[in-house]
Design a protein around this motif. Structure first.
Motif, PDB file in Angstrom:
ATOM      1  N   ASN A 210      35.624  63.675  29.851  1.00  0.00           N
ATOM      2  CA  ASN A 210      36.910  63.747  30.159  1.00  0.00           C
ATOM      3  C   ASN A 210      37.501  62.427  30.945  1.00  0.00           C
ATOM      4  N   GLU A 211      36.683  61.848  31.900  1.00  0.00           N
ATOM      5  CA  GLU A 211      37.232  60.794  32.658  1.00  0.00           C
ATOM      6  C   GLU A 211      36.188  59.791  32.214  1.00  0.00           C
ATOM      7  N   VAL A 212      36.847  58.223  31.986  1.00  0.00           N
ATOM      8  CA  VAL A 212      36.019  57.333  31.637  1.00  0.00           C
ATOM      9  C   VAL A 212      35.172  56.720  32.591  1.00  0.00           C
ATOM     10  N   PRO A 213      33.911  56.772  32.757  1.00  0.00           N
ATOM     11  CA  PRO A 213      33.179  55.961  33.839  1.00  0.00           C
ATOM     12  C   PRO A 213      33.049  54.458  33.777  1.00  0.00           C
ATOM     13  N   ALA A 214      32.920  54.003  35.038  1.00  0.00           N
ATOM     14  CA  ALA A 214      32.949  52.512  35.309  1.00  0.00           C
ATOM     15  C   ALA A 214      31.509  51.968  34.420  1.00  0.00           C
ATOM     16  N   GLU A 215      30.609  52.743  34.393  1.00  0.00           N
ATOM     17  CA  GLU A 215      29.287  52.325  33.488  1.00  0.00           C
ATOM     18  C   GLU A 215      29.461  51.995  32.299  1.00  0.00           C
ATOM     19  N   ALA A 216      30.458  52.519  31.448  1.00  0.00           N
ATOM     20  CA  ALA A 216      30.544  52.381  30.023  1.00  0.00           C
ATOM     21  C   ALA A 216      30.948  50.981  29.707  1.00  0.00           C
ATOM     22  N   ASP A 217      30.155  50.644  28.531  1.00  0.00           N
ATOM     23  CA  ASP A 217      30.192  49.238  27.963  1.00  0.00           C
ATOM     24  C   ASP A 217      31.344  49.351  26.884  1.00  0.00           C
ATOM     25  N   VAL A 218      31.758  50.455  26.084  1.00  0.00           N
ATOM     26  CA  VAL A 218      32.561  50.628  25.215  1.00  0.00           C
ATOM     27  C   VAL A 218      33.324  51.978  25.238  1.00  0.00           C
ATOM     28  N   VAL A 219      34.416  52.039  25.156  1.00  0.00           N
ATOM     29  CA  VAL A 219      35.372  53.529  25.296  1.00  0.00           C
ATOM     30  C   VAL A 219      36.123  53.484  23.887  1.00  0.00           C
ATOM     31  N   VAL A 220      35.757  54.913  23.314  1.00  0.00           N
ATOM     32  CA  VAL A 220      36.459  55.033  22.152  1.00  0.00           C
ATOM     33  C   VAL A 220      37.263  56.382  22.303  1.00  0.00           C
ATOM     34  N   ARG A 221      38.590  56.149  22.072  1.00  0.00           N
ATOM     35  CA  ARG A 221      39.474  57.262  22.593  1.00  0.00           C
ATOM     36  C   ARG A 221      39.949  58.019  21.226  1.00  0.00           C
TER      37      ARG A 221
END
Length: 330
Positions: A210-221
């Motif tokens: 639900n909430e994008v973490p700082a650890e993510a390398d790639v974010v797909v919405r």
């Protein structure tokens, strides 16, 4: 992993469409979006468990949706509600033992059967310990150790258990659904730290959140569609699963209703009138009228048959998509 214009459609509309993904090996990919926007469908499609209806993807050098079975062989599902649920009555040890046996049965080498039982048991124990360590789950901290039932686990502990079970097969792609659901800030941070550690070990991780973490390398919405459209309501993460379980397709009016426009029965009166005129002996003109009515009958019946074939063809296509989804869940 790479996807272009990726989309999945069910009987109730598009679960998602027009999704682009680009991630390297060992990446932590966050699939973010509101509930019902198709996040779980995207997760299952990228792991070869749901067939895409448009676009294409390449995962681990294997093209989707053409080679879904090949992707399933090197991918694993952790927590995905409705697909890989834990049994509340089973203990932690029973879940791990079952996962180890399934891995040996379907993914292990046949030559392993030639080893002694003690050797195989030691190998399974080593794999279980390595998976628990990677997932950050210490059985000694549980109320009853490995004999703790799943119903007695906290949400984060249950999540760690599903990740450990998935890692027993040494996958190259790991999928986790509802990663931060019902987790406090500290627990969510611990969960993302665990997945970050797994990704750093070389496993590509797909995680719905639900909430994008700082650890993510790639974010797909998810949640939008090309041309300003949006994903169909109720056909997303959970809605599309319900649609795949047997939602009915709205059919064109008249094609399947007696007496409707385009129905052969609706044209019957004209043909009967023509035939009656011919039999009454009203001359050649009456006979011709009867023949014209019969020809009209045949033409209308042919059109109705074509309409039914079109509808049946559409239903067959939708049914094929549902069958693939059901096979993936099985």
């Amino acid at each position: 992993m790479r996807a272009e214009g990726f989309g999945v459609k069910g009987p109730r509309g598009w679960a998602f469409r027009g999704v682009d993904v680009a991630a390297g090996p060992g990446s932590l990919v966050a699939l973010a979006g509101p509930s019902g926007s198709g996040r779980t469908c995207l997760l299952l499609a990228l792991t070869g468990r749901m067939k895409a209806r448009e676009g294409h993807a390449e995962v681990g050098g294997v093209r989707l949706p053409r080679k879904m079975a090949a992707v399933r062989r090197f991918s694993a599902l952790a927590h995905v509600p409705g697909v890989s649920d834990l049994d509340p009555a089973f203990t932690v040890a029973e879940h791990l033992r079952e996962a180890a046996l399934l891995r040996r049965r379907f993914a292990g080498s046949p030559l392993a059967l030639l080893r002694s039982r003690a050797t195989r048991t030691a190998e399974n124990r080593r794999r279980v310990d390595a998976a628990l360590e990677a997932a950050g789950l210490d059985p000694l901290t549980l109320p009853k150790g490995e004999r703790t039932a799943v119903r007695d686990l906290e949400r984060l502990e249950a999540l760690r258990l599903t990740v450990a079970m998935a890692l027993l097969g040494e996958p190259r792609l790991l999928a986790v659904d509802d990663t931060d659901l019902k987790l406090g800030d500290a627990e969510a941070a611990a969960a993302w730290s665990m997945l970050r550690s797994v990704a750093d070990g070389g496993v590509t991780v797909l995680a719905v959140c639900n909430e994008v973490p700082a650890e993510a390398d790639v974010v797909v919405r998810t949640g939008g569609a090309p041309g300003g459209g949006t994903a169909a309501e109720g056909a997303g993460a959970d809605g599309a699963r319900g649609a795949d379980r047997g939602g009915e397709v709205d059919r064109p009016g008249g094609a399947d209703r007696p007496g409707g426009a385009g129905d052969a029965d609706g044209a019957a009166p004209a043909g009967n009138g023509g035939d009656t005129g011919g039999r009454a002996g009203k001359g050649r003109t009456g006979g011709n009228a009867g023949n014209a009515g019969s020809a009209g009958d045949a033409g209308d019946a042919g059109s109705a048959g074509d309409a039914r074939r079109d509808v049946n063809h559409e239903d067959d296509e939708e049914g094929a998509a549902d069958a693939f989804a059901e096979t993936g869940r099985a």
